[in-house]
Design a protein around this motif. Structure first.
Motif, short mmCIF file in Angstrom:
data_model
loop_
_atom_site.label_atom_id
_atom_site.label_comp_id
_atom_site.label_asym_id
_atom_site.label_seq_id
_atom_site.Cartn_x
_atom_site.Cartn_y
_atom_site.Cartn_z
N GLU A 138 6.45 8.00 23.29
CA GLU A 138 5.51 7.87 22.42
C GLU A 138 5.58 7.76 20.83
O GLU A 138 6.26 8.77 20.40
CB GLU A 138 4.14 8.46 22.69
N TRP A 139 5.21 6.82 20.13
CA TRP A 139 5.54 7.10 18.68
C TRP A 139 4.56 6.34 17.83
O TRP A 139 3.82 5.53 18.31
CB TRP A 139 6.89 6.25 18.30
N THR A 140 4.52 6.71 16.55
CA THR A 140 3.74 5.91 15.49
C THR A 140 4.35 6.17 14.24
O THR A 140 5.52 6.91 13.92
CB THR A 140 2.32 6.96 15.38
N ARG A 141 3.90 5.04 13.36
CA ARG A 141 4.54 4.97 12.08
C ARG A 141 3.49 5.02 11.22
O ARG A 141 2.52 4.15 11.11
CB ARG A 141 5.27 3.56 12.06
N ARG A 142 3.81 5.68 9.88
CA ARG A 142 2.91 5.70 8.69
C ARG A 142 3.85 5.85 7.42
O ARG A 142 4.61 6.72 7.46
CB ARG A 142 2.00 6.96 8.82
N ARG A 143 3.13 5.60 6.55
CA ARG A 143 3.76 5.64 5.20
C ARG A 143 3.62 6.95 4.59
O ARG A 143 2.69 7.73 4.90
CB ARG A 143 2.96 4.61 4.13
N VAL A 144 4.65 7.64 3.73
CA VAL A 144 4.65 8.74 3.37
C VAL A 144 4.80 8.96 1.78
O VAL A 144 4.66 10.04 1.27
CB VAL A 144 5.72 9.86 4.19
N GLY A 145 5.39 7.80 1.25
CA GLY A 145 5.46 7.85 -0.20
C GLY A 145 6.95 8.16 -0.57
O GLY A 145 7.49 7.14 -1.12
N THR A 146 7.61 9.18 -0.07
CA THR A 146 8.90 9.27 -0.59
C THR A 146 9.67 10.00 0.52
O THR A 146 9.17 10.81 1.24
CB THR A 146 9.05 10.37 -1.91
N ARG A 159 0.82 -1.18 0.05
CA ARG A 159 -0.09 -0.08 0.17
C ARG A 159 0.83 1.33 -0.18
O ARG A 159 1.71 1.38 0.50
CB ARG A 159 -1.05 -0.15 1.08
N GLU A 160 0.64 2.31 -0.63
CA GLU A 160 1.34 3.51 -0.89
C GLU A 160 0.56 4.60 0.36
O GLU A 160 -0.27 4.39 0.64
CB GLU A 160 1.03 3.94 -2.01
N GLY A 161 1.59 5.38 0.87
CA GLY A 161 0.91 6.46 1.87
C GLY A 161 -0.03 7.25 1.14
O GLY A 161 0.11 7.48 -0.06
N GLY A 162 -0.90 7.71 1.70
CA GLY A 162 -1.97 8.48 1.20
C GLY A 162 -2.32 9.71 2.35
O GLY A 162 -1.56 9.89 3.32
#
Length: 127
Positions: free
Chosen positions: A69-77, A26-29
């Motif tokens: 505290e942390w979170t991870r998400r896709r961003v594309g580039t 999945r790509e970041g959106g």
């Protein structure tokens, strides 16, 4: 064929078992970017750590608050990660160069200990 396209290949044809080209899961959106913006805006001392694209995942950002505290998400580039960091006014680092901050490791250790205490407490109740 691009230099790194072979990473996405599963066979000599580059096609998966279903006959389609294998790509990232999945790509970041926009929802991913909004989540990172909200995290950065609601916590203090947030820093972004850019993780490289892999064969399974798009480029990601780990946002880490001062308390770990942390979170991870896709961003594309990586460029998109830098733009987002500028807009959020937070520092951005390449995790391959800096590694993850100690506060994040400490947060994970506390969370693991909390889960273990909760599991032990639930076992006591069940007995």
């Amino acid at each position: 064929m691009g230099l790194f396209n072979w990473f996405r290949r599963t066979g000599s044809s580059g096609l998966g078992a279903d006959g389609r080209r294998q790509v990232l899961d999945r790509e970041g959106g926009p929802a991913d970017l909004e989540h990172l913006r909200a995290f950065a805006g609601s916590r203090t001392g947030v820093e972004f750590f850019v993780e490289p694209e892999t064969t399974a995942t798009d480029t990601t950002v780990v946002a880490v608050a001062k308390d770990g505290e942390w979170t991870r998400r896709r961003v594309g580039t990586p460029r998109a990660a830098e733009r987002l960091a500028r807009r959020c006014k937070v520092p951005v680092y390449d995790v391959q160069v800096t590694g993850y901050p100690q506060a994040m490791r400490d947060w994970n250790a506390r969370a693991k200990a909390d889960r273990e205490r909760l599991a032990a407490w639930e076992r006591e109740i069940d007995d």
